[in-house]
Design a protein around this motif. Sequence first.
Motif, PDB file in Angstrom:
ATOM      1  N   PRO A  64     -20.446  -2.755  12.029  1.00 58.75           N
ATOM      2  CA  PRO A  64     -21.061  -2.845  10.706  1.00 58.75           C
ATOM      3  C   PRO A  64     -22.228  -1.872  10.575  1.00 58.75           C
ATOM      4  O   PRO A  64     -22.949  -1.615  11.543  1.00 58.75           O
ATOM      5  N   VAL A  65     -22.409  -1.321   9.376  1.00 65.21           N
ATOM      6  CA  VAL A  65     -23.533  -0.442   9.071  1.00 65.21           C
ATOM      7  C   VAL A  65     -24.080  -0.826   7.699  1.00 65.21           C
ATOM      8  O   VAL A  65     -23.423  -1.518   6.931  1.00 65.21           O
ATOM      9  N   GLY A  66     -25.269  -0.380   7.416  1.00 68.51           N
ATOM     10  CA  GLY A  66     -25.879  -0.609   6.119  1.00 68.51           C
ATOM     11  C   GLY A  66     -26.699  -1.876   6.068  1.00 68.51           C
ATOM     12  O   GLY A  66     -26.882  -2.557   7.081  1.00 68.51           O
ATOM     13  N   PRO A  67     -27.201  -2.199   4.892  1.00 68.48           N
ATOM     14  CA  PRO A  67     -28.138  -3.320   4.736  1.00 68.48           C
ATOM     15  C   PRO A  67     -27.568  -4.674   5.114  1.00 68.48           C
ATOM     16  O   PRO A  67     -28.293  -5.546   5.534  1.00 68.48           O
ATOM     17  N   LEU A  95     -29.340   6.217   4.556  1.00 74.07           N
ATOM     18  CA  LEU A  95     -28.530   6.943   3.577  1.00 74.07           C
ATOM     19  C   LEU A  95     -27.584   6.036   2.802  1.00 74.07           C
ATOM     20  O   LEU A  95     -27.005   6.450   1.801  1.00 74.07           O
ATOM     21  N   ILE A  96     -27.413   4.808   3.265  1.00 74.70           N
ATOM     22  CA  ILE A  96     -26.470   3.881   2.642  1.00 74.70           C
ATOM     23  C   ILE A  96     -27.185   3.140   1.514  1.00 74.70           C
ATOM     24  O   ILE A  96     -28.276   2.610   1.704  1.00 74.70           O
ATOM     25  N   VAL A 125     -26.537   4.982  14.034  1.00 77.34           N
ATOM     26  CA  VAL A 125     -26.714   3.948  13.004  1.00 77.34           C
ATOM     27  C   VAL A 125     -28.145   4.001  12.462  1.00 77.34           C
ATOM     28  O   VAL A 125     -28.358   3.927  11.249  1.00 77.34           O
ATOM     29  N   GLU A 126     -29.136   4.160  13.338  1.00 80.09           N
ATOM     30  CA  GLU A 126     -30.524   4.275  12.878  1.00 80.09           C
ATOM     31  C   GLU A 126     -30.694   5.475  11.949  1.00 80.09           C
ATOM     32  O   GLU A 126     -31.452   5.426  10.990  1.00 80.09           O
ATOM     33  N   TRP A 127     -29.972   6.546  12.230  1.00 79.40           N
ATOM     34  CA  TRP A 127     -30.067   7.756  11.421  1.00 79.40           C
ATOM     35  C   TRP A 127     -29.359   7.599  10.077  1.00 79.40           C
ATOM     36  O   TRP A 127     -29.855   8.035   9.051  1.00 79.40           O
ATOM     37  N   ILE A 128     -28.202   6.954  10.074  1.00 81.03           N
ATOM     38  CA  ILE A 128     -27.390   6.891   8.857  1.00 81.03           C
ATOM     39  C   ILE A 128     -27.759   5.718   7.941  1.00 81.03           C
ATOM     40  O   ILE A 128     -27.577   5.798   6.730  1.00 81.03           O
ATOM     41  N   MET A 155     -18.464   6.045   2.908  1.00 77.24           N
ATOM     42  CA  MET A 155     -18.080   7.428   3.054  1.00 77.24           C
ATOM     43  C   MET A 155     -16.623   7.648   2.659  1.00 77.24           C
ATOM     44  O   MET A 155     -16.234   8.750   2.398  1.00 77.24           O
ATOM     45  N   GLY A 156     -15.830   6.604   2.699  1.00 73.76           N
ATOM     46  CA  GLY A 156     -14.429   6.748   2.350  1.00 73.76           C
ATOM     47  C   GLY A 156     -13.549   6.689   3.580  1.00 73.76           C
ATOM     48  O   GLY A 156     -13.970   7.028   4.675  1.00 73.76           O
TER      49      GLY A 156
END
Length: 76
Positions: free
Chosen positions: A71-74, A48-49, A42-45, A1-2
């Motif tokens: 941490p987020v994403g794959p 989107l990653i 995190v489950e929601w976002i 996201m920046g």
Amino acid sequence: MGDERQLFTVVWAEHSWEPAVPERPGAWSTARFEDVLFATVVEWIDPLIPPDAVHLQWEVTAPDGTQDCHPVGPGR
């Protein structure tokens, strides 16, 4: 996201949270409530990653100013 973008912010205003959020169950600590809210978002976002994104962190800033990165994403 920046580094300078926010997805959303929950702030304690003069009399209540803005935007309104549910009250935490009485048996939960503030830390437990924060963990549950974070896990839900995190489950929601995560979908989107982009799948090739690596080493992404979501910064959470508590009302007292302390910051925690998750941490987020794959790659999490």
